[in-house]
Write a protein that holds these residues in place. Sequence first.
Motif, short mmCIF file in Angstrom:
data_model
loop_
_atom_site.label_atom_id
_atom_site.label_comp_id
_atom_site.label_asym_id
_atom_site.label_seq_id
_atom_site.Cartn_x
_atom_site.Cartn_y
_atom_site.Cartn_z
N ASP A 103 0.85 -1.18 0.00
CA ASP A 103 0.00 0.00 0.00
C ASP A 103 0.89 1.24 0.00
O ASP A 103 2.01 1.22 0.56
N ILE A 104 0.39 2.30 -0.61
CA ILE A 104 1.14 3.55 -0.69
C ILE A 104 0.30 4.68 -0.09
O ILE A 104 -0.90 4.77 -0.36
N ALA A 105 0.94 5.50 0.70
CA ALA A 105 0.26 6.65 1.29
C ALA A 105 0.95 7.94 0.85
O ALA A 105 2.16 7.95 0.61
N TRP A 106 0.17 8.99 0.76
CA TRP A 106 0.70 10.34 0.61
C TRP A 106 0.47 11.07 1.93
O TRP A 106 -0.63 11.06 2.48
N VAL A 107 1.53 11.69 2.41
CA VAL A 107 1.51 12.43 3.67
C VAL A 107 2.15 13.79 3.41
O VAL A 107 3.09 13.88 2.63
N ARG A 108 1.64 14.83 4.03
CA ARG A 108 2.23 16.15 3.83
C ARG A 108 2.55 16.79 5.17
O ARG A 108 1.96 16.47 6.20
N ASP A 151 -2.78 24.05 1.09
CA ASP A 151 -2.17 22.81 0.60
C ASP A 151 -0.66 22.90 0.54
O ASP A 151 0.02 21.90 0.26
N THR A 152 -0.11 24.08 0.81
CA THR A 152 1.33 24.26 0.79
C THR A 152 1.99 23.37 1.84
O THR A 152 1.64 23.44 3.02
N ALA A 153 2.92 22.54 1.40
CA ALA A 153 3.58 21.59 2.30
C ALA A 153 4.64 20.81 1.52
O ALA A 153 4.69 20.89 0.29
N VAL A 154 5.43 20.07 2.26
CA VAL A 154 6.26 19.04 1.64
C VAL A 154 5.42 17.76 1.59
O VAL A 154 4.85 17.35 2.60
N TYR A 155 5.35 17.17 0.43
CA TYR A 155 4.54 15.97 0.22
C TYR A 155 5.47 14.76 0.13
O TYR A 155 6.44 14.74 -0.64
N TYR A 156 5.14 13.75 0.92
CA TYR A 156 5.92 12.52 0.98
C TYR A 156 5.05 11.34 0.53
O TYR A 156 3.86 11.29 0.84
N CYS A 157 5.66 10.39 -0.17
CA CYS A 157 4.99 9.12 -0.34
C CYS A 157 5.66 8.11 0.58
O CYS A 157 6.84 8.24 0.92
N SER A 158 4.87 7.16 1.01
CA SER A 158 5.38 6.14 1.92
C SER A 158 4.74 4.81 1.57
O SER A 158 3.67 4.76 0.95
N ALA A 159 5.40 3.74 1.97
CA ALA A 159 4.95 2.41 1.61
C ALA A 159 5.00 1.48 2.80
O ALA A 159 5.89 1.57 3.65
N ASP A 160 4.02 0.59 2.84
CA ASP A 160 4.00 -0.46 3.85
C ASP A 160 3.08 -1.56 3.36
O ASP A 160 2.27 -1.35 2.44
N LYS A 161 3.17 -2.71 4.01
CA LYS A 161 2.36 -3.85 3.57
C LYS A 161 0.87 -3.59 3.74
O LYS A 161 0.04 -4.06 2.97
N LYS A 162 0.53 -2.83 4.80
CA LYS A 162 -0.87 -2.53 5.06
C LYS A 162 -0.97 -1.11 5.59
O LYS A 162 -0.36 -0.79 6.61
N ILE A 163 -1.70 -0.27 4.89
CA ILE A 163 -1.90 1.11 5.31
C ILE A 163 -3.39 1.36 5.45
O ILE A 163 -4.15 1.16 4.50
#
Length: 122
Positions: free
Chosen positions: A33-38, A90-102
């Motif tokens: 699974d992939i998440a976007w976090v800011r 919406d101004t921010a640093v945007y990160y993607c992250s990954a894990d087996k289950k999100i």
Amino acid sequence: QVQLVESGGGSVQPGGSLRLSCVASGIIFDYYDIAWVRQAPGQEREWVSCASSKPDGTRYADSVKGRFTTSRDNAKNAVYLQMDSLKPEDTAVYYCSADKKILPGPGTYAYWGQGTQVTVSS
């Protein structure tokens, strides 16, 4: 070695659009699974959306629902965040992250990208 590399950030005026990309290597992408976090300056990280490895598994924070769209292309090991109707908040640093289950909502994840800056300003 696992790597997540974001790109596509930049500066845009309110109401504009940007498309972020996240390309993964070192993992069997289909299983993650992939998440976007800011994270905005001086604020805690905020979960934005997640894309499950399963079909129709996208979820969004209320703050972006209807404006942002997450999609994934497993053939390219990539996840995209299409951001429309952008607002100054919406101004921010945007990160993607990954894990087996999100699960939707804040969480801790196994792997993170380096982040890409998004600035929405007139």
